[in-house]
Enzyme design. Structure first.
Site, PDB file in Angstrom:
ATOM      1  N   GLY A  91       0.780  -1.315  -0.025  1.00  0.00           N
ATOM      2  CA  GLY A  91      -0.080   0.063   0.060  1.00  0.00           C
ATOM      3  C   GLY A  91       0.741   1.219   0.049  1.00  0.00           C
ATOM      4  N   ASP A 309       2.503   0.353  13.620  1.00  0.00           N
ATOM      5  CA  ASP A 309       2.846  -1.218  13.059  1.00  0.00           C
ATOM      6  C   ASP A 309       3.358  -2.097  14.160  1.00  0.00           C
ATOM      7  OD1 ASP A 309       2.115  -0.774  10.356  1.00  0.00           O
ATOM      8  OD2 ASP A 309       4.084   0.116   9.863  1.00  0.00           O
ATOM      9  N   ASN A 332      -6.889   3.720  12.665  1.00  0.00           N
ATOM     10  CA  ASN A 332      -6.431   3.533  11.236  1.00  0.00           C
ATOM     11  C   ASN A 332      -5.884   2.131  10.802  1.00  0.00           C
ATOM     12  OD1 ASN A 332      -4.333   3.922  13.388  1.00  0.00           O
ATOM     13  ND2 ASN A 332      -2.857   4.740  11.569  1.00  0.00           N
ATOM     14  N   ARG A 384       1.439  -8.437   9.656  1.00  0.00           N
ATOM     15  CA  ARG A 384       1.452  -8.066  10.982  1.00  0.00           C
ATOM     16  C   ARG A 384       0.685  -9.043  11.816  1.00  0.00           C
ATOM     17  NH1 ARG A 384       6.153  -5.168  10.677  1.00  0.00           N
ATOM     18  NH2 ARG A 384       5.814  -3.418   9.350  1.00  0.00           N
ATOM     19  N   LYS A 410       5.935 -10.066   3.228  1.00  0.00           N
ATOM     20  CA  LYS A 410       5.631  -8.814   2.969  1.00  0.00           C
ATOM     21  C   LYS A 410       6.576  -7.692   3.484  1.00  0.00           C
ATOM     22  CE  LYS A 410       2.142  -5.608   2.320  1.00  0.00           C
ATOM     23  NZ  LYS A 410       2.660  -4.410   2.706  1.00  0.00           N
TER      24      LYS A 410
END
Length: 431
Positions: A91, A309, A332, A384, A410
């Site tokens: 993203g 994150d 978010n 994650r 990723k």
């Protein structure tokens, strides 16, 4: 690929933190936007950084890697005309390059991951670019997205920061190259301000002049600038290391993670403060975090917007803390590779955790005795989520099997290898 995570009582050993994905992608981008040849030492290798490698090559950058060194001969403000770009499931790479693509006549970003990145909204950046003489075709704000640019113009630009700071970062990278001066106003709230700080740090290292307000909501960017060809050194990655540190915290452990700078501008550096507040025995000196875990944790309350994150990894640790933990200001997280609140908490419940959600909060009622486990759970194609669920599996009574665990690549392809190197009982198998 499935990850079969078995209960593991103790972890011991030393790990070199992987290089920061965030800094690697930003350094590669400013290298591509420079006139001349830049050098990047210790670049990260992950699906996200590989997506940036692939796309800047497609746009005309010459990129060579030898050992731990990358050289990039950039294209400046003149990327090669290209019809399509495939950012995979990255993203941030998509959003950064949407602005760069405005220098091209017409570029389509394809929808390679309809069940993940393909579901994420980009309306706020689309609206901002529309103010800059850029025409965009899109699927209700989602991929596929076609940018029709060639002559983007500066001036007064407004962009919402409600959903993601990546939209603002995208504009900050490209506006110095415009003929006109620009003024950017951030509307509403701005998520992940710490990550904007990383963008500003990298842009300024590359020789760009700009003014930013103290609250990071207003910017003045002179036009007609050039990115300078420089040498950059990528620091160790806190977001990926957060899961390793959480695993050490919930077990009996003697684990050292190297290359984590004490003065780093990575917001996820806050995991050190979170773990200390949980009463995890640790030291942080000379770039080394040393955890001597005893598995005895206490509940905490933290504003998660500062370390987005790493929130999921800290939630995983809180599953085993005494008391009720709360991570707030995290809405978010809903707009990532999956809904990292609803989707993640659903999987935690399957494992036996006692968790609640609000629109912008995660509440964890800790179980110091552990959770049952013994189930197969869904990773939702999210790196994650995979890393955080692994932490829970290590402390569970019957282990966990995580589907689609290969998506950890990723950001952290070596994650399971690193965990196993310090004693974690993890087996990888075909699905």
């Amino acid at each position: 690929m499935k990850a079969i995570v078995r209960p593991t009582a103790a972890l011991q050993g030393e790990i070199n933190a992987l290089s920061s994905k965030n800094y690697t992608t930003r350094y590669m981008l400013v290298g591509a936007l420079a006139d001349g040849t830049s050098t990047i030492r210790f670049p990260a290798h992950s699906e996200d950084s590989d997506a940036m490698r692939r796309c800047i090559r497609d746009l005309g950058a010459d990129l060579i890697e030898e050992g731990d060194t990358m050289t990039i001969r950039g294209f400046g403000r003149h990327p090669k005309p290209v019809r399509e770009l495939n950012v995979g499931n990255a993203g941030a790479v998509l959003r950064f390059l949407m602005s760069v693509a405005a220098f091209c006549p017409e570029v389509t970003f394809v929808n390679a991951y309809p069940d993940s990145l393909g579901k994420r909204p980009h309306d706020d950046l689309i609206a901002a670019l529309g103010q800059m003489n850029v025409s965009i075709d899109h699927n209700n704000g989602k991929l596929p997205i076609t940018i029709r640019g060639g002559h983007p113009k500066g001036g007064r630009i407004q962009v919402s920061g409600n959903v993601s700071s990546q939209f603002l970062s995208s504009l900050l990278f490209m506006t110095p190259l415009l003929d006109e001066d620009s003024e950017i106003e951030v509307l509403h709230d701005l998520k992940s301000k710490v990550v904007v700080g990383q963008t500003l740090e990298v842009i300024r290292q590359a020789g760009i002049r700009l003014e930013s307000s103290d609250d990071l909501m207003h910017y003045r960017i002179p036009g007609r600038q050039r990115y300078e060809a420089k040498e950059y050194v990528v620091q160790g990655d806190y977001p990926g290391s957060a899961a390793i540190l959480a695993a050490a915290a919930v077990t009996r452990s003697d684990v050292r993670v190297l290359r984590l700078e004490e003065a780093s501008k990575q917001g996820e550096r806050a995991v050190i403060d979170v773990l200390r507040a949980m009463n995890v025995p640790l030291t942080h000196e000379n770039g080394i975090v040393h955890v001597r875990g005893d598995g005895k944790l206490k509940a905490v309350e933290f504003d998660g917007d500062h370390f987005t994150d790493a929130v999921l990894a800290m939630v995983a640790a809180a599953v085993f803390a005494e008391g009720t933990s709360r991570f707030y200001n995290v809405e978010n997280l809903r707009y990532k590779e999956c809904d990292r609140i609803t989707d993640y908490l659903n999987e935690l419940r399957k494992a036996g955790a006692d968790v609640e959600e609000r629109q912008s909060e995660i509440i964890v009622h800790g179980k110091p005795e552990g959770v049952e486990g013994g189930v197969e759970i869904d990773a939702h194609f999210d790196h994650r989520v995979i890393m955080a669920l692994t932490v829970v599996g290590l402390r569970s009574k019957r282990g966990l099997t995580i589907r689609d665990a290969h998506h950890v690549a990723k950001s952290y392809p070596q994650y399971f290898d690193h965990l196993r190197s310090i004693g974690a009982q993890v087996e990888l198998a075909d699905q």
